[in-house]
Design an enzyme around this catalytic site. Sequence first.
Site, PDB file in Angstrom:
ATOM      1  N   GLU A 146       0.827  -1.200   0.000  1.00  0.00           N
ATOM      2  CA  GLU A 146       0.000   0.000   0.000  1.00  0.00           C
ATOM      3  C   GLU A 146       0.864   1.253   0.000  1.00  0.00           C
ATOM      4  OE1 GLU A 146      -3.404   2.275   2.699  1.00  0.00           O
ATOM      5  OE2 GLU A 146      -2.896   0.184   3.128  1.00  0.00           O
ATOM      6  N   GLN A 147       1.946   1.256   0.791  1.00  0.00           N
ATOM      7  CA  GLN A 147       2.837   2.410   0.822  1.00  0.00           C
ATOM      8  C   GLN A 147       3.481   2.622  -0.550  1.00  0.00           C
ATOM      9  OE1 GLN A 147       3.142   4.548   3.286  1.00  0.00           O
ATOM     10  NE2 GLN A 147       4.638   5.821   2.211  1.00  0.00           N
ATOM     11  N   ALA A 166       6.531   9.277   2.260  1.00  0.00           N
ATOM     12  CA  ALA A 166       7.769   8.550   2.525  1.00  0.00           C
ATOM     13  C   ALA A 166       7.954   7.428   1.521  1.00  0.00           C
ATOM     14  CB  ALA A 166       7.745   7.977   3.946  1.00  0.00           C
ATOM     15  N   SER A 205       8.559   4.456   5.818  1.00  0.00           N
ATOM     16  CA  SER A 205       7.372   5.120   6.355  1.00  0.00           C
ATOM     17  C   SER A 205       7.001   4.580   7.724  1.00  0.00           C
ATOM     18  CB  SER A 205       6.189   4.920   5.405  1.00  0.00           C
ATOM     19  OG  SER A 205       4.991   5.398   5.985  1.00  0.00           O
ATOM     20  N   HIS A 254       4.166   4.642   8.914  1.00  0.00           N
ATOM     21  CA  HIS A 254       2.857   4.000   8.823  1.00  0.00           C
ATOM     22  C   HIS A 254       2.982   2.477   8.719  1.00  0.00           C
ATOM     23  CE1 HIS A 254       0.107   7.410   8.659  1.00  0.00           C
ATOM     24  NE2 HIS A 254       1.020   8.052   7.948  1.00  0.00           N
ATOM     25  N   GLU A 291       4.109  18.417   9.012  1.00  0.00           N
ATOM     26  CA  GLU A 291       2.877  17.628   8.927  1.00  0.00           C
ATOM     27  C   GLU A 291       2.133  17.704  10.260  1.00  0.00           C
ATOM     28  OE1 GLU A 291       3.436  13.641   7.580  1.00  0.00           O
ATOM     29  OE2 GLU A 291       4.370  14.225   5.681  1.00  0.00           O
ATOM     30  N   TRP A 323      -0.720  16.947  11.032  1.00  0.00           N
ATOM     31  CA  TRP A 323      -1.721  15.882  11.173  1.00  0.00           C
ATOM     32  C   TRP A 323      -1.124  14.532  11.568  1.00  0.00           C
ATOM     33  CZ3 TRP A 323      -0.307  18.332   6.639  1.00  0.00           C
ATOM     34  CH2 TRP A 323       0.522  17.607   5.774  1.00  0.00           C
ATOM     35  N   HIS A 324       0.190  14.401  11.500  1.00  0.00           N
ATOM     36  CA  HIS A 324       0.841  13.098  11.682  1.00  0.00           C
ATOM     37  C   HIS A 324       1.308  12.937  13.129  1.00  0.00           C
ATOM     38  CE1 HIS A 324       3.371   9.666  10.098  1.00  0.00           C
ATOM     39  NE2 HIS A 324       3.961   9.903  11.257  1.00  0.00           N
TER      40      HIS A 324
END
Length: 395
Positions: A78-79, A100, A105, A107, A164, A166-167
């Site tokens: 997905e990344q 990233a 990443s 995530h 960022e 939001w992160h």
Amino acid sequence: MKQMITLKRHHIHIGNLILVNETYPIIRPFHPPLVPVESSYAAIALQRTAAALLAGALTDLSAREKIVPVSGFRPLREQRQIYEDSLKENGREFTEKYVALPDHSEHQTGLAIDLGENKADIDFIRPDFPYEGICQEFRKRAADYGFIERYQKEKTAVTHIAHEPWHFRYVGGPHAALMQEHELALEEYILWLKRFPYEGEHLFTRNDRYEAEIFYVPMTEDAAQASAEPDAARTGFALTEDAARPRAARTGFALTEISAEPNAARPGFGLTEDAARPRAARPGFGHTEIPAEPDAARPGFALTEIPAELDTARPGFALTEASAKPRAAVTAHTVRIALPECTAYQVSGNNIDGCIVTLWHSRYTLPGQIRQQRRPKTVPAHDEKTKKESKRRAG
């Protein structure tokens, strides 16, 4: 009494504090136990503890309808797809600032979450999370639940990621609170913790819920050499790194930052005849300091003498009295360390060269953050009156 725990090399690359960025990629594929952050957003998940604490924060702030999860755990495929799609839709400059690379990443760890203010149109890559209202309230309280705003505007030179707001990244307590207190990005915090090695002074912190002890355990040969360790040739002494970064080629001198530009023709030190401090390559000569002269090999730094007694076997290190800290037993692939018996602890790698160990010395801890060791059964002490009453009833 002590309990021994064994840290293995793979522990470097797992845990709440692993550093994942453009320099340090994910080494071990992550398959963490994931749970949805919100029942209404079943596809957005985090590691179990991070999800539980995030849900708790949103509940305590009455923000479940005002703040929504936008992106949580992402598998590698997905990344990769997000990165490739962004290149096509937004171009390379935008993508390199906000997306990233695959395996670089946060995530992919299940520890990072993108949050957005609940509104009709939410941008998947850059959701709106302003510095006001309920979003700012969450930001102020995030550290209480183990989260940090990962990519702050003032830290772009450190993180190499655009701002960022939001992160958010879960690092756990007490680390989030310490990072907030000392205004450190994760990159800086990981480096700062190396000042508190297992065999040296530990970092202590406390609040109304717990008292924690934190220390760093080097897990590679280079990291172990850089940490303070007893000097076998000088019993009762330990090697400690000078506050300024030492230069190995100049025994007994350390680098200090100066404003002057380096002068390649004048390396910062002159040679004078000095039998007491010989230089192997120039017998009978030693180094003396030329004030304000920079070091050509390290632009922006000058060499200054370390005042403490020098250890010739470890250039750039000074000898100080060793404390009674136990030494780590190091083998090729493992490190064994001693902890107080029945202490609750947590181990996290830094994804570079070692592990950070957190000990809790209080029963007041945040839920789900620690591994609780087996505790011995306790037998209450009875007073004489109670003992007599027990005997009477038994008779």
